[in-house]
Design a protein around this motif. Sequence first.
Motif, PDB file in Angstrom:
ATOM      1  N   GLU A 261      -4.077   4.885   2.033  1.00 23.32           N
ATOM      2  CA  GLU A 261      -4.253   6.334   1.891  1.00 23.32           C
ATOM      3  C   GLU A 261      -5.736   6.684   1.877  1.00 23.32           C
ATOM      4  O   GLU A 261      -6.160   7.643   2.531  1.00 23.32           O
ATOM      5  CB  GLU A 261      -3.571   6.844   0.622  1.00 23.32           C
ATOM      6  CG  GLU A 261      -3.702   8.346   0.453  1.00 23.32           C
ATOM      7  CD  GLU A 261      -2.967   8.893  -0.748  1.00 23.32           C
ATOM      8  OE1 GLU A 261      -3.069  10.115  -0.968  1.00 23.32           O
ATOM      9  OE2 GLU A 261      -2.298   8.132  -1.471  1.00 23.32           O
ATOM     10  N   ALA A 262      -6.539   5.925   1.142  1.00 23.87           N
ATOM     11  CA  ALA A 262      -7.978   6.181   1.084  1.00 23.87           C
ATOM     12  C   ALA A 262      -8.616   6.041   2.468  1.00 23.87           C
ATOM     13  O   ALA A 262      -9.452   6.863   2.866  1.00 23.87           O
ATOM     14  CB  ALA A 262      -8.643   5.233   0.083  1.00 23.87           C
TER      15      ALA A 262
ATOM     16  N   LEU B 272       3.146   4.417   2.960  1.00 22.42           N
ATOM     17  CA  LEU B 272       2.245   5.573   2.980  1.00 22.42           C
ATOM     18  C   LEU B 272       2.924   6.761   3.667  1.00 22.42           C
ATOM     19  O   LEU B 272       2.811   7.894   3.207  1.00 22.42           O
ATOM     20  CB  LEU B 272       0.935   5.214   3.679  1.00 22.42           C
ATOM     21  CG  LEU B 272      -0.070   6.356   3.827  1.00 22.42           C
ATOM     22  CD1 LEU B 272      -0.438   6.960   2.470  1.00 22.42           C
ATOM     23  CD2 LEU B 272      -1.321   5.864   4.558  1.00 22.42           C
TER      24      LEU B 272
ATOM     25  N   ALA C  20       2.282  -0.605  -4.113  1.00 22.51           N
ATOM     26  CA  ALA C  20       1.539   0.616  -4.439  1.00 22.51           C
ATOM     27  C   ALA C  20       0.032   0.480  -4.248  1.00 22.51           C
ATOM     28  O   ALA C  20      -0.609   1.394  -3.730  1.00 22.51           O
ATOM     29  CB  ALA C  20       1.846   1.055  -5.868  1.00 22.51           C
ATOM     30  N   SER C  21      -0.561  -0.639  -4.650  1.00 25.70           N
ATOM     31  CA  SER C  21      -2.024  -0.753  -4.548  1.00 25.70           C
ATOM     32  C   SER C  21      -2.479  -0.775  -3.085  1.00 25.70           C
ATOM     33  O   SER C  21      -3.493  -0.165  -2.739  1.00 25.70           O
ATOM     34  CB  SER C  21      -2.537  -1.981  -5.297  1.00 25.70           C
ATOM     35  OG  SER C  21      -2.014  -3.163  -4.735  1.00 25.70           O
TER      36      SER C  21
ATOM     37  N   GLU D  60       6.732   1.954  -3.323  1.00 23.08           N
ATOM     38  CA  GLU D  60       5.666   2.035  -4.324  1.00 23.08           C
ATOM     39  C   GLU D  60       5.747   0.844  -5.274  1.00 23.08           C
ATOM     40  O   GLU D  60       4.727   0.285  -5.674  1.00 23.08           O
ATOM     41  CB  GLU D  60       5.754   3.343  -5.110  1.00 23.08           C
ATOM     42  CG  GLU D  60       5.488   4.590  -4.296  1.00 23.08           C
ATOM     43  CD  GLU D  60       4.021   4.821  -3.953  1.00 23.08           C
ATOM     44  OE1 GLU D  60       3.138   4.183  -4.542  1.00 23.08           O
ATOM     45  OE2 GLU D  60       3.776   5.660  -3.065  1.00 23.08           O
TER      46      GLU D  60
ATOM     47  N   ASP E 176      -2.213   2.708  -1.736  1.00 18.31           N
ATOM     48  CA  ASP E 176      -3.382   3.466  -2.186  1.00 18.31           C
ATOM     49  C   ASP E 176      -4.582   3.203  -1.277  1.00 18.31           C
ATOM     50  O   ASP E 176      -5.313   4.121  -0.909  1.00 18.31           O
ATOM     51  CB  ASP E 176      -3.752   3.107  -3.626  1.00 18.31           C
ATOM     52  CG  ASP E 176      -2.730   3.566  -4.644  1.00 18.31           C
ATOM     53  OD1 ASP E 176      -1.904   4.444  -4.324  1.00 18.31           O
ATOM     54  OD2 ASP E 176      -2.757   3.037  -5.778  1.00 18.31           O
ATOM     55  N   GLU E 177      -4.806   1.938  -0.925  1.00 16.51           N
ATOM     56  CA  GLU E 177      -5.912   1.574  -0.035  1.00 16.51           C
ATOM     57  C   GLU E 177      -5.743   2.224   1.338  1.00 16.51           C
ATOM     58  O   GLU E 177      -6.701   2.779   1.885  1.00 16.51           O
ATOM     59  CB  GLU E 177      -5.992   0.056   0.125  1.00 16.51           C
ATOM     60  CG  GLU E 177      -6.444  -0.685  -1.108  1.00 16.51           C
ATOM     61  CD  GLU E 177      -6.375  -2.206  -0.926  1.00 16.51           C
ATOM     62  OE1 GLU E 177      -6.496  -2.680   0.230  1.00 16.51           O
ATOM     63  OE2 GLU E 177      -6.184  -2.901  -1.928  1.00 16.51           O
TER      64      GLU E 177
ATOM     65  N   ARG F 245       5.269   8.227   1.246  1.00 16.82           N
ATOM     66  CA  ARG F 245       4.511   8.914   0.195  1.00 16.82           C
ATOM     67  C   ARG F 245       4.051  10.290   0.700  1.00 16.82           C
ATOM     68  O   ARG F 245       4.190  11.298   0.005  1.00 16.82           O
ATOM     69  CB  ARG F 245       3.301   8.084  -0.215  1.00 16.82           C
ATOM     70  CG  ARG F 245       2.451   8.755  -1.290  1.00 16.82           C
ATOM     71  CD  ARG F 245       1.167   8.011  -1.552  1.00 16.82           C
ATOM     72  NE  ARG F 245       1.391   6.804  -2.326  1.00 16.82           N
ATOM     73  CZ  ARG F 245       0.416   5.983  -2.685  1.00 16.82           C
ATOM     74  NH1 ARG F 245      -0.833   6.213  -2.345  1.00 16.82           N
ATOM     75  NH2 ARG F 245       0.691   4.908  -3.406  1.00 16.82           N
TER      76      ARG F 245
END
Length: 94
Positions: free
Chosen positions: A56-57, A20, A49-50, A45, A53-54, A23
């Motif tokens: 980051e959210a 992250l 990646a998944s 990534e 993404d979590e 990113r």
Amino acid sequence: MLSLMRASLMTPLNTTAFGLYVRMWHHAGLPAVDGLGGDVGANYEAINASRIDEFEAIARRKLAQPSCVLKLVTCEGHHLGELVDCRLATARAA
């Protein structure tokens, strides 16, 4: 990025957190760091990646400050006195 940087000073970041961080670094348009290689973000990534993404959210939700809103930004095509190719530059500056 600053939150992850501060966390990294207290404890090593795990794979997802570092992914992250990379990113965010890339999305901020910051320069490459010597020794990491240009594809370091792609590697993280590819393997996680998944989960990135979590993370980051979660970070967006926990660190959001609705009162801090970016106002209209204009650029005259110079940053710190240097001519730059900025996506925020006005047409007359180009």
